[in-house]
Design a protein around this motif. Structure first.
Motif, PDB file in Angstrom:
ATOM      1  N   GLY A 134       0.806  -1.212   0.000  1.00  0.00           N
ATOM      2  CA  GLY A 134       0.000   0.000   0.000  1.00  0.00           C
ATOM      3  C   GLY A 134       0.842   1.266   0.000  1.00  0.00           C
ATOM      4  O   GLY A 134       2.066   1.229   0.210  1.00  0.00           O
ATOM      5  N   PRO A 135       0.191   2.418  -0.229  1.00  0.00           N
ATOM      6  CA  PRO A 135       0.921   3.695  -0.301  1.00  0.00           C
ATOM      7  C   PRO A 135       1.714   4.004   0.970  1.00  0.00           C
ATOM      8  O   PRO A 135       2.832   4.525   0.877  1.00  0.00           O
ATOM      9  N   ALA A 136       1.148   3.703   2.135  1.00  0.00           N
ATOM     10  CA  ALA A 136       1.841   4.030   3.380  1.00  0.00           C
ATOM     11  C   ALA A 136       3.134   3.240   3.521  1.00  0.00           C
ATOM     12  O   ALA A 136       4.181   3.787   3.898  1.00  0.00           O
ATOM     13  N   ALA A 137       3.079   1.934   3.205  1.00  0.00           N
ATOM     14  CA  ALA A 137       4.280   1.106   3.311  1.00  0.00           C
ATOM     15  C   ALA A 137       5.323   1.553   2.288  1.00  0.00           C
ATOM     16  O   ALA A 137       6.527   1.595   2.587  1.00  0.00           O
ATOM     17  N   CYS A 138       4.871   1.901   1.084  1.00  0.00           N
ATOM     18  CA  CYS A 138       5.822   2.359   0.061  1.00  0.00           C
ATOM     19  C   CYS A 138       6.467   3.681   0.470  1.00  0.00           C
ATOM     20  O   CYS A 138       7.668   3.898   0.256  1.00  0.00           O
ATOM     21  N   ALA A 139       5.667   4.562   1.073  1.00  0.00           N
ATOM     22  CA  ALA A 139       6.215   5.848   1.514  1.00  0.00           C
ATOM     23  C   ALA A 139       7.255   5.641   2.610  1.00  0.00           C
ATOM     24  O   ALA A 139       8.289   6.325   2.633  1.00  0.00           O
ATOM     25  N   LEU A 140       6.987   4.707   3.510  1.00  0.00           N
ATOM     26  CA  LEU A 140       7.953   4.422   4.574  1.00  0.00           C
ATOM     27  C   LEU A 140       9.241   3.856   3.962  1.00  0.00           C
ATOM     28  O   LEU A 140      10.349   4.225   4.378  1.00  0.00           O
ATOM     29  N   HIS A 141       9.095   2.979   2.987  1.00  0.00           N
ATOM     30  CA  HIS A 141      10.269   2.414   2.303  1.00  0.00           C
ATOM     31  C   HIS A 141      11.118   3.517   1.674  1.00  0.00           C
ATOM     32  O   HIS A 141      12.352   3.552   1.830  1.00  0.00           O
ATOM     33  N   GLU A 142      10.464   4.447   1.004  1.00  0.00           N
ATOM     34  CA  GLU A 142      11.189   5.556   0.383  1.00  0.00           C
ATOM     35  C   GLU A 142      11.864   6.424   1.439  1.00  0.00           C
ATOM     36  O   GLU A 142      13.005   6.884   1.274  1.00  0.00           O
ATOM     37  N   ALA A 143      11.179   6.666   2.544  1.00  0.00           N
ATOM     38  CA  ALA A 143      11.747   7.496   3.612  1.00  0.00           C
ATOM     39  C   ALA A 143      12.984   6.845   4.211  1.00  0.00           C
ATOM     40  O   ALA A 143      13.959   7.528   4.552  1.00  0.00           O
ATOM     41  N   ILE A 144      12.950   5.531   4.360  1.00  0.00           N
ATOM     42  CA  ILE A 144      14.118   4.827   4.899  1.00  0.00           C
ATOM     43  C   ILE A 144      15.287   4.930   3.928  1.00  0.00           C
ATOM     44  O   ILE A 144      16.436   5.150   4.331  1.00  0.00           O
ATOM     45  N   LEU A 145      14.995   4.788   2.637  1.00  0.00           N
ATOM     46  CA  LEU A 145      16.066   4.927   1.642  1.00  0.00           C
ATOM     47  C   LEU A 145      16.705   6.312   1.708  1.00  0.00           C
ATOM     48  O   LEU A 145      17.925   6.463   1.576  1.00  0.00           O
ATOM     49  N   ARG A 146      15.857   7.353   1.919  1.00  0.00           N
ATOM     50  CA  ARG A 146      16.375   8.729   1.978  1.00  0.00           C
ATOM     51  C   ARG A 146      16.900   9.101   3.357  1.00  0.00           C
ATOM     52  O   ARG A 146      17.476  10.164   3.532  1.00  0.00           O
TER      53      ARG A 146
END
Length: 947
Positions: A226-238
């Motif tokens: 879902g969008p929330a999990a994907c956003a968290l993944h991106e935040a961890i990468l950054r």
């Protein structure tokens, strides 16, 4: 009746005893009725559900037989037949599943994070296993089981988010791993685990967790995260900054300071001054707030301590001393501090236990903390002695003291707390700027909604505050009178009644006379029954719950059922303070009530009722400490610790042998579970020193308890008891006799006296089985299993003990049995099962607050992870163990954790970190006299490569 469905089906009576429901079909019938929540279930539906489409001949009669069997267990009136079918009578809060949902809802509604987390923990603690475990395969139960499991997982997710906000990411990173593995597609749970991993410095693991989620969703459901999990993944990468620990985590500073019920008025300058003395960069380490009773020293001290809490990473602690007798010693005060700080009472490994001041100083020697010692005026000399020792020994230890006089020791800064500022003029603007007036108006508006300061009442309000000398307690006592009087009437009433010379106490300072006059006046306005309740409440050292107030305040002339209403009236008059479910007296009101109690000659009778009340409370709790109510009873006895100590002090001081002996016999198991072995030893000795020949059985039991405690607290070699020497000889109660034989026998084996110990344990097992005491049988079995090594008999004993403890609902017993099974699995070469069992034990130990067990289990898990090549996981486990050990001054745990961290650092070629941890372990071992720890640390140091 109370019903448990969050685990195997369980029924408990009003006394907390488990009621056995025989036969699988009867249990299934009960489960079916419980699933319907007290609603009617048609007979046809019950037949279909119980016999799953294959009913016996005469199915209606067969069902009626099962109904009759259930009624014999629960009581005929509990299972009702109606035209719509059969239903179970259920009162509010009698099913643990309903209580679970209520606690979860209360948690979500609460604003304070720490309280929210505690409520979620309380809710989850109700689960004893899978819901409706007995009927898990039945079709009629599957929907409800799924619903409850979904609710449990949601609460676990809610709790994880609270704990993340409070900064518990390291623990969560480990704990959530198994849960995520069992529920791999729950995105919210996975996200909580990813955040915990990231904040624990495990960014790679957090990213891998997301990849696992993405792959499994694609393979099993054909969808993307879902969008929330994907956003968290991106935040961890950054490595987004918002993923860092929220600033609210600073509120999780370890403290027991109460939340203020009302605002603090007129003390901002004083709070700032105390904050400056105790703040960063200041050299002051002891501040004493002095002033007359009722002037607000405690409120000021708590407010100031809360503002400097961030400076003290090891906590800011309020220690209430009003309940201690004037004859108390520095050791008595030290014991109160040790209990408040939650320090592990590691009696078997710590030296000089009779010097509790020294023990305390050693335990907190490396800590930066602030201790607030409240109400010290009757203990000035012993508090001064303890303060001198702490300030001399603990470099970063700070003390804040409230007292009517200073301690008079070097380094003390004394801050007199004056009454509030009085109005200098009569115009409303000037009057309203007075802190005394602001306090009075706020309290008056709370008591009489709509009241406000205006031109018409400014002169009267000014006169009231002047008449009361600006003393906060006096202002708070008189404000509720505006419910029935106007400000002018109240001012006239005060002027004409209480301040006349004849009602002032001679020999007191003027403002103390004012407070005394105010209390006299408030007292005269009470009815005779209100006066009775108020003066009798003063025997309590730490407030009380309603049942205790009813027991102590009632007699032949005042029925117990009237006490609640009278208490409510006293709360309305601000003479009694209600906080949650407890009623407390302010110190000045308590001192006044004590005088009134003596005047009417009731001291002896009220004290006797007080002792009897708390003896009976302890005995009731003791009966339930070995069952499903264990955690609740531990918390109850925690809350009543001060009153229980006072009851024992009174019984000993007045040589009431029976009361003292019954009390210590009821409390010893609680002290054991809480690790307060020193307190148990001192209390048992004091009770046994009482005179008289009464209560011979209680005296025999106390001696046996003391023998078991001394075996666990003695660091010297103890001569073994002769095999034919029975420490329980003469005890008539077969259940108690068997349990005490187990307690002493376990103590002997712990001292290395295996022959004598095993003899008593076998005798205990035989006695428990003869008495049909399943708990006693389980306790003896698990102790014997731990000494039977890898023998099959030892494994069987541990498994039977685990089953019996599970049946009893005793979480401590399940913990002991689980640990035995884990050690057996380790001996059998099954590390995976051993680790799983140790993790189960860890959860139980954390649930019950058994911190020594928590620490030892964490260290064992660290060793296992390290042996398996998982150095990072091992480091996290050792760090958790070190944090818990340091917080609770458990030196053996600190040493073990430091050695583990040193070994992990060596294996990852971090020479400097390895030497640092191992040298700390070596120094701690030497300072706390742990030769085994020193030997282990030196051996590890020799393995560290030289530069």
């Amino acid at each position: 009746m109370r019903y448990g469905v969050l685990g195997p089906l369980a029924v408990w009576d009003a006394e907390g005893r488990q009621v056995k429901v025989p036969e699988a079909k009867v249990r299934a019938l009960l489960a079916n009725l419980l699933i319907h929540g007290g609603g009617p279930v048609p007979a046809d539906r019950l037949i279909e559900d119980l016999w799953t489409g294959n009913p016996p001949g005469g199915s209606a009669n067969a069902l009626q037989t099962k109904i009759s069997q259930l009624r014999r267990v629960l009581g005929r009136e509990q299972v009702v037949r109606e035209p719509a079918g059969y239903r179970l009578l259920l009162a509010d809060d009698t099913v643990d599943a309903l209580r679970f949902q209520e606690l979860a809802e209360d948690a979500r509604a609460h604003e304070e994070l720490a309280v929210r987390g505690e409520l979620f923990a309380d809710a989850l603690a109700l689960w004893r296993g899978p819901a409706y475990a007995d009927v898990a395969e039945s079709l009629f139960a599957r929907g409800e089981i799924s619903r409850l499991e979904e609710l449990r997982l949601t609460v676990l997710e809610d709790q994880a988010e609270v704990r993340l906000t409070l900064g518990e990411h390291t623990a969560l990173a480990t704990e959530l791993g198994d849960l995520v593995a069992r529920h791999p597609l729950r995105e919210r749970l996975r996200m909580a685990h990813m955040r915990a991993l990231y904040r624990s410095g495990r960014q790679g693991d957090a990213l891998r967790s997301f990849e696992v989620l993405r792959c499994q969703l694609d393979e099993e459901l054909g969808v993307a995260p879902g969008p929330a999990a994907c956003a968290l993944h991106e935040a961890i990468l950054r490595q987004d900054a918002h993923l860092a620990l929220p600033t609210v985590a600073s509120l999780s500073c370890r403290t027991n300071l109460p939340s203020p019920l009302t605002s603090l008025i007129g003390r901002s300058e004083a709070v700032g001054q105390v904050r400056a003395w105790l703040g960063s960069g200041a050299d002051t380490r002891l501040v004493t707030l002095t002033g007359l009773g009722g002037v607000g020293k405690t409120r000021l001290a708590i407010a100031a301590a809360r503002e400097v809490a961030d400076r003290f990473p090891d906590g800011v602690w309020l220690v209430e001393l009003a309940g201690l007798r004037a004859t108390s010693t520095p050791d008595d005060i030290a014991e109160r501090i040790i209990t408040t700080l939650g320090l592990c009472d590691t009696a078997a490994t710590e030296p000089n236990l009779d010097d509790l001041v020294g023990w305390l100083c050693q335990a907190v020697a490396a800590k930066r903390l602030l201790i607030l010692l409240d109400n010290c005026e009757h203990l000035v000399e012993p508090v001064a002695a303890l303060a001198s020792a702490v300030l001399t020994t603990v470099a970063d230890g700070h003390l804040l003291v409230t007292s009517q006089e200073a301690l008079g020791i070097p380094g003390e800064v004394v801050h007199p707390v004056p009454p509030l500022a009085l109005p200098e003029h009569t115009d409303p603007g000037a009057v309203g700027r007075s802190s005394a007036v602001r306090l009075f108006v706020e309290r008056a508006a709370a008591a009489a909604p709509g009241f406000a300061l205006d031109t018409a009442n400014a002169a009267a309000v000014s006169a009231i505050c002047r008449r009361l000398d600006g003393i906060p307690l006096a202002l708070e006592l008189v404000a509720p009178r505006l419910r029935t009087l106007s400000p002018d009437e109240l001012a006239t009433c005060l002027a004409s009644q209480f301040p006349l010379p004849e009602v002032r106490a001679r020999g007191l300072p003027a403002r103390q006379q004012t407070l005394r006059g105010m209390l006299d006046w408030s007292w005269r306005l009470l009815s005779a029954d209100e006066q009775t309740v108020l003066r009798r409440l003063t025997v309590h050292a730490d407030g009380c719950a309603l049942p205790s107030a009813e027991a102590v305040c009632s007699d032949g002339e005042l029925p117990a059922e009237r006490v609640a209403d009278l208490l409510s009236r006293l709360v309305d008059r601000s003479l009694v303070v209600r906080a949650a479910d407890r009623f407390r007296l302010l110190e000045s009101v308590a001192a006044y009530g004590t005088e009134r109690l003596a005047e009417v000659g009731e001291v002896t009778a009220v004290r006797a009722r007080f002792v009897r009340c708390y003896v009976e409370l302890a005995e009731r709790a003791n009966e339930r400490l070995r069952g499903p109510d264990q955690r609740h009873c531990l918390e109850l006895l925690d809350a009543e610790t001060v009153n229980l100590r006072r009851a024992l002090d009174l019984a000993v001081a007045e040589d009431v042998a029976e009361g003292a002996l019954r009390l210590v016999n009821a409390l010893t198991w609680y002290w054991f579970l809480r690790g307060r072995l020193t307190e148990a030893r001192r209390a048992l000795r004091a009770a046994l020193a009482t005179g008289g020949d009464g209560a011979p059985s209680a005296r025999l039991a106390a001696r046996a308890w003391l023998t078991g405690i001394e075996l666990r607290t003695s660091s010297a070699d103890t001569a073994p008891l002769p095999v034919d020497d029975d420490p329980t000889a003469g005890l008539a109660d077969p259940v108690l006799r068997a349990r005490l034989r187990w307690f002493v026998g376990a103590g002997l084996t712990g001292q290395g006296q295996h022959h004598a110990g095993r003899h008593l344990l076998l005798t205990s097992l035989t006695g428990a089985r003869a008495a049909r005491d399943r708990w006693g049988e389980a306790a003896a079995l698990v102790e014997l299993a731990s000494h039977e090594g890898a023998h099959d008999h030892g494994q069987a004993s541990a498994e039977l003990a685990a089953a019996l403890f599970h049946e009893a609902g005793d979480r401590w017993g399940q913990l002991r049995a689980t640990r035995s099974l884990a050690l057996a699995a380790e001996r059998d070469g099954d590390p995976a099962r051993a680790e799983r069992l140790h993790r189960e034990a860890l959860l139980v130990a954390e649930e019950l607050g058994l911190w020594t067990e928590v620490i030892e289990t964490l260290i064992w898990l660290g060793h296992t992870a390290l042996a398996g090549g998982h150095a990072r996981q091992a480091t996290e486990l050792y760090e958790r163990a070190l944090t818990a050990s340091t917080e609770r001054a458990y030196s053996r745990g600190e040493i073990g954790a430091e050695i583990g961290l040193g070994r992990a650092a060596r294996l990852r070629d971090d020479r400097e970190a390895a030497q640092r941890h191992l040298n700390r372990a070596l120094a701690r071992s030497r300072s706390s006299d742990h030769p085994a720890g020193a030997t282990a640390a030196q051996a590890e140091l020799r393995l560290v490569p030289r530069p």
